[in-house]
Design a protein around this motif. Structure first.
Motif, mmCIF file in Angstrom:
data_model
loop_
_atom_site.group_PDB
_atom_site.id
_atom_site.type_symbol
_atom_site.label_atom_id
_atom_site.label_comp_id
_atom_site.label_asym_id
_atom_site.label_seq_id
_atom_site.Cartn_x
_atom_site.Cartn_y
_atom_site.Cartn_z
ATOM 1 N N ALA A 75 1.279 -0.996 -0.155
ATOM 2 C CA ALA A 75 0.240 0.089 0.210
ATOM 3 C C ALA A 75 0.878 1.365 0.360
ATOM 4 O O ALA A 75 1.762 1.386 0.741
ATOM 5 C CB ALA A 75 -1.185 0.477 1.312
ATOM 6 N N PRO A 76 0.368 2.421 -1.146
ATOM 7 C CA PRO A 76 1.518 3.470 -0.465
ATOM 8 C C PRO A 76 1.563 4.453 0.400
ATOM 9 O O PRO A 76 0.413 5.575 -0.004
ATOM 10 C CB PRO A 76 0.831 4.335 -2.030
ATOM 11 C CG PRO A 76 -0.404 3.534 -2.564
ATOM 12 C CD PRO A 76 -0.358 2.206 -2.210
ATOM 13 N N MET A 123 3.231 8.106 5.600
ATOM 14 C CA MET A 123 1.913 7.777 7.469
ATOM 15 C C MET A 123 3.201 7.532 8.522
ATOM 16 O O MET A 123 2.519 6.325 9.270
ATOM 17 C CB MET A 123 0.415 7.873 7.177
ATOM 18 C CG MET A 123 -0.362 8.313 6.392
ATOM 19 S SD MET A 123 -1.974 8.016 6.246
ATOM 20 C CE MET A 123 -1.962 7.070 5.109
ATOM 21 N N ALA A 124 3.973 6.430 7.996
ATOM 22 C CA ALA A 124 4.780 5.640 8.808
ATOM 23 C C ALA A 124 6.128 5.749 8.809
ATOM 24 O O ALA A 124 6.861 6.230 7.961
ATOM 25 C CB ALA A 124 4.479 4.582 8.123
ATOM 26 N N MET A 125 7.241 4.885 9.748
ATOM 27 C CA MET A 125 8.704 5.917 10.305
ATOM 28 C C MET A 125 8.956 6.946 9.375
ATOM 29 O O MET A 125 9.989 6.802 8.859
ATOM 30 C CB MET A 125 9.406 4.286 9.005
ATOM 31 C CG MET A 125 9.210 2.485 9.425
ATOM 32 S SD MET A 125 9.046 2.546 10.517
ATOM 33 C CE MET A 125 9.859 0.935 9.989
ATOM 34 N N GLY A 126 7.942 7.753 10.154
ATOM 35 C CA GLY A 126 9.009 9.589 10.445
ATOM 36 C C GLY A 126 8.105 9.840 8.700
ATOM 37 O O GLY A 126 9.551 10.969 8.624
ATOM 38 N N GLY A 127 7.148 8.863 8.013
ATOM 39 C CA GLY A 127 7.215 9.463 6.831
ATOM 40 C C GLY A 127 8.601 9.522 5.915
ATOM 41 O O GLY A 127 8.333 10.158 4.415
ATOM 42 N N LYS A 128 9.638 8.905 5.644
ATOM 43 C CA LYS A 128 10.795 8.748 4.708
ATOM 44 C C LYS A 128 11.198 8.450 3.814
ATOM 45 O O LYS A 128 11.722 8.459 2.538
ATOM 46 C CB LYS A 128 12.217 8.185 6.052
ATOM 47 C CG LYS A 128 13.336 7.844 5.510
ATOM 48 C CD LYS A 128 14.338 7.871 6.110
ATOM 49 C CE LYS A 128 15.545 7.756 5.429
ATOM 50 N NZ LYS A 128 16.541 6.963 6.274
ATOM 51 N N TYR A 129 10.061 7.056 3.400
ATOM 52 C CA TYR A 129 9.595 6.235 2.360
ATOM 53 C C TYR A 129 8.764 6.656 1.990
ATOM 54 O O TYR A 129 7.072 5.671 2.249
ATOM 55 C CB TYR A 129 9.974 4.920 2.523
ATOM 56 C CG TYR A 129 11.199 4.391 3.360
ATOM 57 C CD1 TYR A 129 12.011 4.636 2.450
ATOM 58 C CD2 TYR A 129 11.465 4.842 4.703
ATOM 59 C CE1 TYR A 129 13.252 4.325 2.590
ATOM 60 C CE2 TYR A 129 12.687 4.637 4.794
ATOM 61 C CZ TYR A 129 13.638 3.906 3.816
ATOM 62 O OH TYR A 129 14.821 3.989 4.380
ATOM 63 N N PRO A 130 8.056 7.938 1.807
ATOM 64 C CA PRO A 130 6.680 7.917 0.669
ATOM 65 C C PRO A 130 6.389 6.923 -0.313
ATOM 66 O O PRO A 130 7.551 6.918 -0.462
ATOM 67 C CB PRO A 130 6.886 9.491 0.721
ATOM 68 C CG PRO A 130 8.378 9.434 -0.080
ATOM 69 C CD PRO A 130 9.188 8.942 0.869
ATOM 70 N N GLY A 131 5.151 6.459 -0.432
ATOM 71 C CA GLY A 131 4.369 6.212 -1.010
ATOM 72 C C GLY A 131 4.695 4.452 -1.000
ATOM 73 O O GLY A 131 4.782 4.205 0.341
ATOM 74 N N ARG A 132 5.293 3.590 -1.059
ATOM 75 C CA ARG A 132 5.425 1.884 -1.184
ATOM 76 C C ARG A 132 6.592 2.122 -0.640
ATOM 77 O O ARG A 132 7.870 2.272 -0.937
ATOM 78 C CB ARG A 132 5.625 1.174 -2.251
ATOM 79 C CG ARG A 132 4.058 0.848 -2.844
ATOM 80 C CD ARG A 132 3.913 -0.422 -3.765
ATOM 81 N NE ARG A 132 2.836 -0.048 -4.065
ATOM 82 C CZ ARG A 132 2.227 -0.073 -5.216
ATOM 83 N NH1 ARG A 132 2.889 -0.069 -6.859
ATOM 84 N NH2 ARG A 132 0.752 -0.642 -6.149
ATOM 85 N N PHE A 133 6.936 1.204 0.747
ATOM 86 C CA PHE A 133 7.846 0.968 1.051
ATOM 87 C C PHE A 133 8.592 -0.382 0.319
ATOM 88 O O PHE A 133 7.786 -1.331 -0.195
ATOM 89 C CB PHE A 133 7.403 -0.620 3.318
ATOM 90 C CG PHE A 133 7.112 0.362 3.910
ATOM 91 C CD1 PHE A 133 6.695 2.251 4.281
ATOM 92 C CD2 PHE A 133 6.865 0.166 5.048
ATOM 93 C CE1 PHE A 133 7.064 2.909 5.071
ATOM 94 C CE2 PHE A 133 6.533 1.189 5.934
ATOM 95 C CZ PHE A 133 6.610 2.665 6.286
#
Length: 128
Positions: A29-30, A34-44
């Motif tokens: 899910a992209p 909203m997770a991990m400080g927003g460091k990876y926007p989009g897909r993990f």
């Protein structure tokens, strides 16, 4: 229904939603902003997808501890839960702090309130 039991159910419901969010992240899910400080926007990336599954499993364990401490599951583990619930409280406190100071505005808006409520529920179960 007593307050600790209600708190345990509410903790479990919020945790279930959080687990679903983590599994969605793991599935691609992209929602990375909203997770991990927003460091990876989009897909993990793949390594963080694995981390999301690990987080989901950890959250499930925390919910089981809360439900056991509230006397709703696994009566044979009640003695263990009287100690383990304080790990849950500490984990929730750390989560509440980290989600309140994250650089990601979306993560802060979504997860800070959730983790604060989880902390309050965990405390309610722990002290009763």
């Amino acid at each position: 229904m007593t307050y600790p039991i209600l708190a345990a159910y509410f903790f479990s419901m919020l945790t279930a939603l959080t687990v679903l969010f983590q599994l969605a992240l793991a599935a691609g899910a992209p929602w990375g902003e909203m997770a991990m400080g927003g460091k990876y926007p989009g897909r993990f990336p793949p390594s963080l997808r694995v981390a999301a599954v690990v987080q989901a499993l950890l959250l499930l364990c925390l919910a089981l501890i809360v439900l056991t401490r509230a006397g709703l599951m696994f009566p044979g583990f009640y003695a263990f839960s009287t100690v383990a619930i304080w790990f849950v409280v500490a984990f929730c406190a750390l989560s509440a702090v980290l989600n309140s100071i994250t650089p990601s505005k979306k993560e802060r808006r979504l997860w800070a309130p959730v983790t604060i409520v989880l902390l309050l529920c965990a405390i309610a179960v722990a002290v009763n």
